[in-house]
Design a protein around this motif. Structure first.
Motif, short mmCIF file in Angstrom:
data_model
loop_
_atom_site.label_atom_id
_atom_site.label_comp_id
_atom_site.label_asym_id
_atom_site.label_seq_id
_atom_site.Cartn_x
_atom_site.Cartn_y
_atom_site.Cartn_z
N GLY A 291 0.78 -1.24 0.00
CA GLY A 291 0.00 0.00 0.00
C GLY A 291 0.81 1.28 0.00
N GLY A 292 0.08 2.42 0.05
CA GLY A 292 0.73 3.74 0.04
C GLY A 292 1.50 3.95 -1.25
N SER A 293 2.68 4.54 -1.13
CA SER A 293 3.48 4.86 -2.32
C SER A 293 3.98 3.59 -3.01
CB SER A 293 4.67 5.74 -1.94
OG SER A 293 5.48 5.04 -1.03
N HIS A 294 3.96 2.46 -2.29
CA HIS A 294 4.42 1.20 -2.88
C HIS A 294 3.57 0.81 -4.09
CE1 HIS A 294 5.85 -3.06 -2.81
NE2 HIS A 294 6.95 -2.46 -2.40
N VAL B 140 -2.63 -2.89 3.23
CA VAL B 140 -1.82 -1.72 3.62
C VAL B 140 -0.90 -2.13 4.77
CG1 VAL B 140 -1.90 0.76 4.04
CG2 VAL B 140 -3.86 -0.34 3.04
N SER B 141 -0.08 -3.17 4.53
CA SER B 141 0.87 -3.62 5.57
C SER B 141 1.78 -2.48 6.00
CB SER B 141 1.77 -4.74 5.05
OG SER B 141 1.02 -5.80 4.56
N ALA B 142 2.01 -1.52 5.10
CA ALA B 142 2.92 -0.41 5.38
C ALA B 142 2.53 0.35 6.64
CB ALA B 142 2.95 0.55 4.19
N ALA B 143 1.24 0.27 7.02
CA ALA B 143 0.78 1.06 8.17
C ALA B 143 0.98 0.34 9.49
CB ALA B 143 -0.69 1.39 7.99
N SER B 144 1.36 -0.95 9.45
CA SER B 144 1.39 -1.75 10.68
C SER B 144 2.32 -1.18 11.75
CB SER B 144 1.84 -3.18 10.33
OG SER B 144 2.05 -3.92 11.52
N GLY C 197 1.19 3.96 14.42
CA GLY C 197 0.38 3.27 13.42
C GLY C 197 -0.58 4.23 12.73
N LYS C 198 -1.25 5.08 13.53
CA LYS C 198 -2.20 6.05 12.96
C LYS C 198 -1.47 6.97 11.98
CE LYS C 198 -6.00 5.46 15.80
NZ LYS C 198 -5.57 4.22 16.35
N LEU C 199 -0.27 7.43 12.38
CA LEU C 199 0.49 8.35 11.51
C LEU C 199 0.92 7.63 10.23
CD1 LEU C 199 2.63 10.23 14.21
CD2 LEU C 199 0.67 11.11 12.91
N LYS C 200 1.34 6.37 10.39
CA LYS C 200 1.77 5.61 9.20
C LYS C 200 0.59 5.40 8.24
CE LYS C 200 4.95 2.24 9.61
NZ LYS C 200 5.60 1.02 10.11
N LEU C 201 -0.60 5.17 8.82
CA LEU C 201 -1.79 4.98 7.99
C LEU C 201 -2.12 6.27 7.22
CD1 LEU C 201 -3.97 2.90 7.23
CD2 LEU C 201 -5.35 3.74 9.12
#
Ligand SMILES: NC(=O)c1ccc[n+]([C@@H]2O[C@H](COP(=O)([O-])OP(=O)(O)OC[C@H]3O[C@@H](n4cnc5c(N)ncnc54)[C@H](OP(=O)(O)O)[C@@H]3O)[C@@H](O)[C@H]2O)c1
Length: 338
Positions: free
Chosen positions: A216-219, A238-242, A248-252
Motif C-alpha cells: 500500500g501507500g506509495s508502494h 496496507v501492511s505499510a501502516a502496521s 500506526g495512525k500516523l503511518k496509515l
C-alpha cells in the motif's frame, strides 16, 4: 467456551482468553467445534486499531476455522453434524466454538489435518481472486508476488505455477531458499535493496504482466511502474501502516496520502489495468466465493494446493502469535489451536 478477545486497541497485552456462553445456531447456521483457527494480518491491524472493517472492541477476531460440526439449526441438513469441515467466519472464529452460516462451510479435505485446512480459506481465496479471477493471469505470463513468504504469497506461488506463469517474489532474504523450494522462480530481496531495478533487469527491462501488492501507500505507485504493457496491478492491503498506537495512525495517514491516483487516459495509453480486492467485502457473494473454494479444494486432491503451516500457537499464546507475524518471522500460515 474459551475465546480470544481483543479487549481494546493496543499491543499484544490487550489479547485475553476469556470464557463466554456457547453459541447456538440461528436459522441457516451450524455450530462448529473449532480445532484450528487461522491468524491473519488483518487481525494484527484490527488489534492495532488500524482496520476499518474490524468489529467494535471488545471483539473476537477470526475469519476461518477448521473443526467438526456440533449442532445445526432445524432448517439445515442434520447430516452435517459430526462432519469435519473448513469454514469462513465473519469474525468470532478464534474461539472453541463458532456459529457459522451453512453456505460458508466446506468438507475438510481428508488429506489435510485441521491446522492445514484452517490455513486455506483467506490465503487461497485471496490469491485465487487476485491471480485467476481479477488478474486474469495466463500461461506464459509473469507475476510479481509481494510478501511472497506470507500466507497469501505462498498460495499465490502455487496458483501461478498451476496456471503456468513465471513467478517473481519479494521477501526477506532468509525466506528465499524455502520459497525456491516451493517453486518461486525468482526471489528478490526487497529489504536491503530497491526491488524495482532488480525486477527490470530480470525481465529485460519489460516488467511483468501482473503485480499483487498488499503493502500500500506509495508502494502501489512503484508496483504500477513494474508493469509491462497490458499489465495489471492488484491492490489488496496496507501492511505499510502496521504499528502500535499513534505511530500506526500516523503511518496509515502517510500511506493514504501517498496512494497513487490513476488517470483513465494514462491507463489507456499505457495499456494497463488496476484493481482492488477486499475479501471481507464479498460476504454477499457466497456462490461466487464457493466456486473459487471448490476449485481450491479440488487442488488439494490434485496435489497443487499444499497449505503450509509455519507454526501453531495455543489460544493462551495468542500474543506470541501476533508478535511472530509482526516481527516478520512467519513463512506461510500461523494458526491458533484451542
Ligand atoms: N484484501 C484482502 O482481501 C486481503 C486478504 C488477505 C490478506 N490481505 C493482506 O495481505 C497481506 C498479507 O496478509 P497475510 O495474512 O498473508 O499475512 P502474511 O503475509 O503472513 O504477513 C506477514 C508478512 O508480510 C511481510 N510484511 C511486509 N510488510 C510488513 C510489515 N510492515 N510488518 C510485518 N510484516 C510485513 C513480512 O514478510 P517479509 O519478511 O518478506 O517482509 C511478513 O512475514 C496483509 O497486508 C493483509 O492485510 C488482504
Amino acid at each position: 467456551m474459551r475465546q480470544i478477545v481483543t479487549t481494546a486497541n493496543g499491543g499484544v497485552g490487550v489479547l485475553k482468553v476469556q470464557e463466554a456462553p456457547d453459541p447456538t445456531p440461528a436459522k441457516g447456521e451450524v455450530v462448529v467445534n473449532v480445532k484450528a483457527a487461522g491468524l491473519n494480518f488483518a487481525d494484527i491491524l484490527a488489534r492495532q486499531g488500524l482496520y476499518p472493517d474490524g468489529p467494535k472492541k471488545p471483539c473476537v477476531m477470526g475469519y476461518e476455522v477448521a473443526g467438526v460440526v456440533a449442532a445445526a439449526a432445524d432448517d439445515v441438513d442434520r447430516e452435517l453434524i459430526g462432519k469435519a469441515v473448513v469454514a469462513m467466519t465473519r469474525f468470532r472464529g478464534q474461539a472453541e466454538k463458532v456459529a457459522v452460516a451453512a453456505n460458508q462451510l466446506f468438507a475438510k479435505p481428508e488429506l489435510l489435518g485441521f491446522e492445514a485446512a484452517a490455513a486455506i480459506p483467506v490465503n487461497y481465496l485471496t490469491a485465487y481472486a487476485l491471480l485467476k479471477v481479477m488478474g486474469s493471469l495466463d500461461a506464459g505470463e509473469s507475476v510479481l508476488i509481494h510478501n511472497a513468504g506470507g500466507g497469501v504469497g505462498l498460495a499465490a506461488i502455487e496458483i501461478a505455477k498451476k496456471i503456468g506463469a513465471t513467478t517473481y517474489g519479494t521477501a526477506s532474504p532468509g525466506k528465499h531458499e524455502f520459497l525456491r523450494e516451493r517453486g518461486l522462480d525468482h526471489a528478490i530481496d526487497y529489504r536491503n535493496q530497491d526491488w524495482l531495478p532488480v525486477l527490470k533487469q530480470l525481465t529485460d527491462g519489460r516488467g511483468v504482466d501482473l503485480v499483487i501488492d498488499p503493502i500500500g501507500g506509495s508502494h502501489w505507485k512503484k508496483s504500477y511502474a513494474a508493469l509491462r504493457h497490458t499489465g495489471r496491478l492488484g491492490m489488496f492491503g496496507v501492511s505499510a501502516a502496521s504499528a502500535n498506537g499513534l505511530r500506526g495512525k500516523l503511518k496509515l495517514i502517510k500511506a493514504a496520502a501517498q496512494m497513487p491516483r490513476f488517470h483513465p487516459i494514462g491507463l489507456l495509453n499505457k495499456n494497463r489495468g488496476v484493481f482492488g480486492l477486499n475479501l471481507g467485502h464479498l460476504w454477499h457473494e457466497p456462490e461466487k466465493v464457493a466456486t473459487w473454494m471448490q476449485a481450491i479444494l479440488a487442488g488439494v486432491s490434485e496435489g497443487w494446493v499444499r497449505p503450509y503451516v509455519d507454526k501453531a500457537f495455543s489460544f493462551a499464546q495468542a500474543g506470541e502469535a501476533h508478535s511472530y507475524l509482526e516481527a516478520r518471522k512467519n513463512i506461510g500460515k500461523v494458526v491458533l489451536v484451542p
